[in-house]
Design an enzyme around this catalytic site. Structure first.
Site, PDB file in Angstrom:
ATOM      1  N   GLU A 267      -6.732   3.733  -5.604  1.00 49.84           N
ATOM      2  CA  GLU A 267      -7.793   3.893  -4.852  1.00 49.84           C
ATOM      3  C   GLU A 267      -8.374   5.173  -5.307  1.00 49.84           C
ATOM      4  O   GLU A 267      -7.821   6.333  -4.925  1.00 49.84           O
ATOM      5  CB  GLU A 267      -7.850   3.864  -3.255  1.00 49.84           C
ATOM      6  CG  GLU A 267      -9.043   3.993  -2.369  1.00 49.84           C
ATOM      7  CD  GLU A 267      -8.761   4.568  -1.198  1.00 49.84           C
ATOM      8  OE1 GLU A 267     -10.015   4.362  -0.245  1.00 49.84           O
ATOM      9  OE2 GLU A 267      -7.922   5.391  -0.785  1.00 49.84           O
TER      10      GLU A 267
ATOM     11  N   ASP B   3      -2.870   4.752  -2.392  1.00 52.63           N
ATOM     12  CA  ASP B   3      -4.137   5.313  -1.282  1.00 52.63           C
ATOM     13  C   ASP B   3      -4.520   6.767  -1.794  1.00 52.63           C
ATOM     14  O   ASP B   3      -3.587   7.669  -2.237  1.00 52.63           O
ATOM     15  CB  ASP B   3      -3.586   5.394  -0.278  1.00 52.63           C
ATOM     16  CG  ASP B   3      -4.335   5.670   0.990  1.00 52.63           C
ATOM     17  OD1 ASP B   3      -5.308   5.039   1.297  1.00 52.63           O
ATOM     18  OD2 ASP B   3      -4.110   6.747   1.638  1.00 52.63           O
TER      19      ASP B   3
ATOM     20  N   ASP C 114       0.889  -1.061  -0.036  1.00 55.71           N
ATOM     21  CA  ASP C 114      -0.122  -0.076   0.066  1.00 55.71           C
ATOM     22  C   ASP C 114       0.829   1.196   0.060  1.00 55.71           C
ATOM     23  O   ASP C 114       1.951   1.315   0.904  1.00 55.71           O
ATOM     24  CB  ASP C 114      -0.864  -0.007   1.527  1.00 55.71           C
ATOM     25  CG  ASP C 114      -2.289   0.497   0.916  1.00 55.71           C
ATOM     26  OD1 ASP C 114      -2.184   1.599   0.335  1.00 55.71           O
ATOM     27  OD2 ASP C 114      -3.296  -0.294   1.382  1.00 55.71           O
TER      28      ASP C 114
ATOM     29  N   HIS D 262     -11.291  -2.779   4.301  1.00 55.34           N
ATOM     30  CA  HIS D 262     -10.759  -2.251   5.299  1.00 55.34           C
ATOM     31  C   HIS D 262     -11.724  -1.009   6.075  1.00 55.34           C
ATOM     32  O   HIS D 262     -11.785  -0.443   6.946  1.00 55.34           O
ATOM     33  CB  HIS D 262      -9.412  -2.078   5.733  1.00 55.34           C
ATOM     34  CG  HIS D 262      -8.972  -0.954   5.100  1.00 55.34           C
ATOM     35  ND1 HIS D 262      -8.829  -1.133   3.483  1.00 55.34           N
ATOM     36  CD2 HIS D 262      -8.249   0.141   5.423  1.00 55.34           C
ATOM     37  CE1 HIS D 262      -8.487   0.063   3.286  1.00 55.34           C
ATOM     38  NE2 HIS D 262      -7.879   0.849   4.377  1.00 55.34           N
ATOM     39  N   ASP D 263     -12.492  -0.387   5.152  1.00 50.80           N
ATOM     40  CA  ASP D 263     -12.961   1.039   5.228  1.00 50.80           C
ATOM     41  C   ASP D 263     -14.600   0.920   5.293  1.00 50.80           C
ATOM     42  O   ASP D 263     -15.139   1.832   5.382  1.00 50.80           O
ATOM     43  CB  ASP D 263     -12.702   2.060   4.152  1.00 50.80           C
ATOM     44  CG  ASP D 263     -11.244   2.490   4.294  1.00 50.80           C
ATOM     45  OD1 ASP D 263     -10.544   2.509   5.546  1.00 50.80           O
ATOM     46  OD2 ASP D 263     -10.594   3.009   3.503  1.00 50.80           O
TER      47      ASP D 263
HETATM   48  C1  NOJ Z   1      -7.871   5.330   2.353  1.00 53.25           C
HETATM   49  C2  NOJ Z   1      -7.712   4.259   3.214  1.00 53.25           C
HETATM   50  O1  NOJ Z   1      -8.159   3.113   2.552  1.00 53.25           O
HETATM   51  C3  NOJ Z   1      -8.097   4.692   4.655  1.00 53.25           C
HETATM   52  O2  NOJ Z   1      -8.046   3.720   5.543  1.00 53.25           O
HETATM   53  C4  NOJ Z   1      -7.127   5.516   5.268  1.00 53.25           C
HETATM   54  O3  NOJ Z   1      -7.816   6.147   6.415  1.00 53.25           O
HETATM   55  C5  NOJ Z   1      -7.113   7.151   4.092  1.00 53.25           C
HETATM   56  N1  NOJ Z   1      -7.016   6.515   2.738  1.00 53.25           N
HETATM   57  C6  NOJ Z   1      -6.369   7.859   4.628  1.00 53.25           C
HETATM   58  O4  NOJ Z   1      -4.837   7.421   4.070  1.00 53.25           O
END
Ligand code: NOJ
Length: 550
Positions: free
Chosen positions: A251, A195, A96, A328-329
């Site tokens: 992402e 990210d 990542d 994970h989000d």
């Molecule tokens: C996206 C990530 O998936 C998330 O977990 C993170 O908090 C934010 N970007 C900031 O890095």
């Protein structure tokens, strides 16, 4: 290793995957210990969320040293071993890359704070406190996007207050990121998940206010998908791709299809594939996942329309999607989109089938393969900054009453996805011998890998069959993608046809029985229920069928 367009990806959030040294935190040796398990899922690449040195304010997405492993996750030797042992199983490791921001503990930021003449000042966005708040931008996690970092300065922090945004307009920053990427590529990794890559460039001068809007605003127009960011990314990747072969998964925070088409696709020299947010935003209001004003309600048709529209766009504009049902989000897939109560098995399997039929490459998030469910978390046990801060912000900025704010967070919290992996029914779900860093979900005795391993009807067995089919029937990845019954309120029907075979996914995404008749020459390859009845689909029944052309 398999080309990314034919590959299956598995995401690991390392803190909660497997603890090998009994400190209650998952680690790299824990991942190594489960490589055989991962191989048994027929996956090709593992994307591991950040394991670099970090104060863990955002669980690793706040990096304080990009070239070192956080001691809670192990050592560089562990990482090298992981890459090698994965390679022996034909599995590539995807790191990542968190390059929109660093932790405020990072040496660059610390130097910038401590030395007013340092060139690191221009690595970030500092603005003098004496001039007042520079603008009304809101942080993605609630509150102002500006954090006071010492007596004199605000710094731009679009996420937590300890994640300072990097200034990509500074060529030195871009060079630093390139060097970091080289460092990991030299260790033999297969690629990066980038990210929030579509926020790396902010509008010049960080102009002050939205013209007609009052109060704090999400600065989407000024921070998302900006052309300069696209140029930076293109130059960076073009350069690196001369020396290395690697996969890039971007992402795209709240990205639209137009921007996806610009940033993704082989001829664009930017990203190989894109993660979009649209499915995860279903039933949310325009302000994002905690905008509850639409009640999180949506129909199968809405769900299907999003799949259809991204599938259509990906075909039309030749971009490749990283197809995810959770990560994970997000809350757990079966709880968010399926029915985790009455039809947990059926709906979890249905979601897998759909994900594997979408245009793009399917991603599995740890625990999804055993249909792990959302956690029941009392407020004292919330861990995630986003949840805690948004809870406060909803009350103070949006005047939402506390009971409602709590309900909203409990619906969409990232904590749901971060409960530890449920391996077996021993204490702590087999994740660790000691009390894990986070609560183990109450249901671990019934929902775990060991229970499902040998059970031919389990979600896990279904996933193994599906991933096997994916790799053995060329139409899955080579076939022309079409969809039918688009107007049907409950059936989701997709096909892939490579001229020799046609495979179809026929899914009744509802709790009611539905009429459906297979064609005469259509054979069922995989079903998510035991007994398929003619002319009728049971709730969530999903068939994967095959027609072979003679
Ligand atoms: C996206 C990530 O998936 C998330 O977990 C993170 O908090 C934010 N970007 C900031 O890095």
């Amino acid at each position: 290793m398999r080309p990314f367009k034919e590959a299956i990806f598995y995401q690991i959030w390392p803190r909660s995957f497997k603890d090998s040294n009994q400190d209650g935190i998952g680690d790299l040796q824990g991942i190594i210990s489960q490589l055989d398990y991962l191989q048994s899922l027929n996956i090709d690449y593992i994307w591991i969320s950040p394991f670099y040195q970090s104060p863990q304010d955002d669980y690793g997405y706040d990096v304080s040293d990009y070239r070192n492993i956080d001691p809670s996750y192990g050592t560089m030797a562990d990482f090298i071993q992981l890459v090698q042992e994965a390679k022996q199983r034909n599995i590539g490791i995807i790191c990542d890359l968190v390059a929109n921001h660093t932790s405020t503990q990072h040496a660059w930021f610390q130097e910038a704070l401590n030395n007013p003449n340092s060139d690191k000042r221009d690595y970030y966005f500092f603005r003098p406190i004496k001039e007042g708040l520079p603008n009304n931008w809101i942080s993605i996690f609630g509150g102002s996007a500006w954090t006071q970092v010492n007596e004199e300065d605000y710094a731009l922090t679009l996420f937590t207050p300890t994640q300072a945004d990097l200034n990509w307009d500074n060529p030195k920053v871009r060079q630093e990121i390139k060097d970091i990427m080289r460092f990991w590529l030299d260790l033999g990794i297969a690629g990066f998940r980038l990210d929030v890559f579509n926020t790396i460039s902010k509008i010049d001068g960080l102009i002050s206010k939205y013209p007609q809007k009052k109060g704090f605003q999400f600065a989407d127009d000024y921070i998302l998908n900006r052309p300069k960011g696209q140029q930076y990314l293109k130059a960076l990747l073009q350069d690196l791709k001369q020396d290395y072969q690697f996969i890039t998964i971007g992402e795209g925070m709240l990205i639209d299809q137009e921007a996806a088409a610009i940033m993704c696709g082989p001829e664009k020299n930017q990203l190989d594939m894109i993660i979009h947010f649209d499915l995860h935003m279903l039933g949310c209001g325009p302000l994002g996942k905690f905008d509850f004003r639409k009640g999180y309600l949506y129909s199968t048709k809405d769900f299907k329309n999003i799949l259809h529209s991204w599938n259509k766009a990906a075909i039309k504009h030749h971009f490749h999607v990283a197809s995810t049902m959770s990560n994970h989000d997000q809350p757990r897939a079966v709880s968010r989109f399926g029915d985790d109560h009455t039809y947990r098995f059926e709906s979890a399997k249905a979601l897998f089938a759909i994900n594997f039929f979408n245009v793009g490459s399917p991603f599995i998030y740890q625990g999804e393969e055993i249909a792990m469910k959302n956690m029941k978390l009392p407020i004292e046990e919330w861990k995630d900054f986003e949840a805690k801060n948004t809870y406060q912000a909803l009350q103070s900025m949006m005047k939402v009453p506390a009971f409602l704010a709590k309900k909203i967070i409990q619906k969409m919290s990232r904590d749901h996805a971060r409960g530890v992996m449920q391996w077996n029914q021993s204490a702590h779900g087999g994740f660790s011998d000691v009390q894990p860093w986070f609560k183990v979900n109450d249901d671990y005795e019934s929902i775990n890998v060991e229970n499902q391993n040998e059970d031919p009807h389990s979600v896990l067995s279904y996933v193994r069959q599906l991933t096997h089919l994916y790799h053995t029937i060329p139409a899955f990845t080579q076939g022309k993608h079409t969809e039918s019954m688009l107007e049907h309120p409950h059936l989701i029907v997709m096909h892939k046809d490579d001229g020799k075979q046609r495979i179809s996914c026929i899914c009744n995404f509802s709790k009611k029985k539905m009429k459906y008749t297979l064609m005469e020459d259509e054979v069922v390859l995989l079903s998510n229920i035991d007994h398929h009845s003619l002319n009728q689909l049971q709730p969530y029944e999903t068939l994967i069928t095959l027609n072979t052309y003679s």
